[in-house]
Motif scaffolding. Structure first.
Motif, PDB file in Angstrom:
ATOM      1  N   THR A   5       5.940  -1.787   7.633  1.00 20.92           N
ATOM      2  CA  THR A   5       5.391  -0.498   7.064  1.00 20.92           C
ATOM      3  C   THR A   5       4.742  -0.097   8.429  1.00 20.92           C
ATOM      4  O   THR A   5       4.545   1.172   8.302  1.00 20.92           O
ATOM      5  N   LEU A   9      -5.603   0.830   8.214  1.00 19.67           N
ATOM      6  CA  LEU A   9      -6.219   1.107   7.149  1.00 19.67           C
ATOM      7  C   LEU A   9      -7.546   0.268   7.262  1.00 19.67           C
ATOM      8  O   LEU A   9      -7.564  -0.679   8.076  1.00 19.67           O
ATOM      9  N   ALA A  25      -5.307  -4.660  -2.404  1.00 16.14           N
ATOM     10  CA  ALA A  25      -4.862  -3.221  -1.744  1.00 16.14           C
ATOM     11  C   ALA A  25      -3.908  -3.615  -0.512  1.00 16.14           C
ATOM     12  O   ALA A  25      -2.680  -2.863  -0.353  1.00 16.14           O
ATOM     13  N   LYS A  58      -0.736  -4.649  -2.187  1.00 14.81           N
ATOM     14  CA  LYS A  58       0.181  -3.407  -2.864  1.00 14.81           C
ATOM     15  C   LYS A  58       0.856  -2.272  -1.771  1.00 14.81           C
ATOM     16  O   LYS A  58       1.576  -1.758  -2.104  1.00 14.81           O
ATOM     17  N   THR A  59       0.073  -2.179  -0.621  1.00 15.69           N
ATOM     18  CA  THR A  59       0.595  -1.187   0.317  1.00 15.69           C
ATOM     19  C   THR A  59       1.490  -1.693   1.227  1.00 15.69           C
ATOM     20  O   THR A  59       1.994  -1.330   2.130  1.00 15.69           O
ATOM     21  N   ALA A 118       0.798  -4.226   3.797  1.00 15.38           N
ATOM     22  CA  ALA A 118       0.590  -4.049   4.909  1.00 15.38           C
ATOM     23  C   ALA A 118       1.076  -5.114   5.938  1.00 15.38           C
ATOM     24  O   ALA A 118       1.387  -6.300   5.244  1.00 15.38           O
TER      25      ALA A 118
END
Length: 337
Positions: free
Chosen positions: A59, A93, A110, A113-114, A116
């Motif tokens: 990502t 982030l 998080a 889910k992202t 990273a």
């Protein structure tokens, strides 16, 4: 919405060629690459980052998790991490946990889910172990900052907390102080344990007796309770002539508690601490401190994380530990007895 097929048609190339330009993959002549990019600009094409991530399994997002955004140590650390991430084409982030395990767990969720690519984090404490195990199970690379977690082998960047505490106590003893107190973070945090150990060792080296009543264990962050500090001061009779604060946030809280009693630093009580105060304090440097290399914590930690990400599909290097030396900066907060 503009698609890669629109770009391919106008540029006179295949959709595969456009995809290779977007993902910077494959062998494409510079002339073709330039032409495709020009058409992308003309049509206002915005790449679908999610689709790109699924194809490349990355990502280009990294996560920085710290425990106290109000602490100048961590804000400077964040600058170092961001600079290193940006240099290598990553976006950063950010999460602030306040040493709260529930908040830390939410941020770990998080991260997953992202999707990273990796995490740079200062754990809330020893109880962060299940969160780190979660990252490890999902094959998310991470590097620890400022704190270790027993039971978890990992890359880590630390300061020399034990030696720093010894130097601070030595400075006070050199000023004639014999009754020296310590206000510190929780013993469930590795850096707090090391600072307590350094404090005790320094007392012993100077033939001073360790007194549990002169040690207050609280939070390193903004959750420290001023009423608890005031009650601690009330219990100590006589009041110590000098204090060591485990970090700059605690030093400020202690000065507030002393001021509420009409006591001044250093006239009535000397004070030294770990870490510099906010940048505006440079206008009138006051506290004697152990100054840690906050920027390097973030920059080197991010470099280690990127190394770990890049070696994920290769023969991974062994776990690395960097211990950054700190500097004692002597100022005006210690009264000579």
């Amino acid at each position: 919405m503009v698609t890669i097929y629109d770009i391919a048609e106008k540029a006179g190339v295949s959709a595969m060629t456009v995809s290779r330009v977007i993902n910077n993959a494959g062998r494409i002549s510079e002339k073709t690459r330039t032409k495709v990019k020009r058409v992308m600009d003309e049509l206002g094409y915005v790449p679908n980052q999610m689709a790109r991530s699924l194809v490349l399994q990355e990502t280009r997002l990294l996560f920085l998790m710290i425990t106290d955004i109000t602490n100048p140590f961590y804000t400077t650390l964040a600058r170092g991490a961001e600079d290193a991430a940006k240099k290598h084409g990553y976006r950063l982030l950010f999460g602030n946990t306040d040493e709260d395990l529930e908040k830390e767990n939410d941020y770990i969720d998080a991260v997953l889910k992202t999707r990273a690519d990796g995490v740079l984090l200062a754990p809330a404490g020893d109880a962060s172990l299940p969160h780190l195990e979660m990252l490890r199970r999902h094959r998310v690379p991470f590097v620890l900052l400022d704190r270790e977690v027993p039971g978890m082998d990992s890359d880590v960047v630390l300061g020399d907390s034990k030696e720093g505490a010894r130097q601070l106590v030595k400075q006070l003893v050199g000023g004639g102080h014999r009754r020296i107190a310590l206000i510190n973070g929780s013993r469930t945090i590795s850096s707090a344990r090391e600072r307590l150990e350094g404090y005790r060792e320094a007392l012993k080296l100077n033939d001073l007796t360790y007194d549990e009543a002169l040690v207050l264990e609280t939070s390193f962050g903004p959750r420290s309770d001023l009423t608890v500090i005031e009650a601690w001061l009330d219990r100590m009779r006589p009041l110590p002539t000098a204090f060591v604060a485990g970090n700059n946030v605690l030093a400020v809280e202690l000065m507030r508690a002393l001021r509420s009693r009409g006591l001044r630093v250093p006239e009535d009580a000397s004070l030294v601490c770990f870490d510099e105060l906010a940048s505006y304090a440079e206008m009138d440097p006051f506290l004697t401190v152990i100054s840690q290399q906050a920027y390097q914590f973030g920059y080197l930690g991010m470099q280690m994380l990127l190394d770990r990400i890049q070696s994920r599909d290769e023969q991974a290097p062994g776990w690395r530990k960097i211990v950054l030396p700190a500097e004692l900066i002597v100022r005006r907060s210690v009264r000579q007895l």
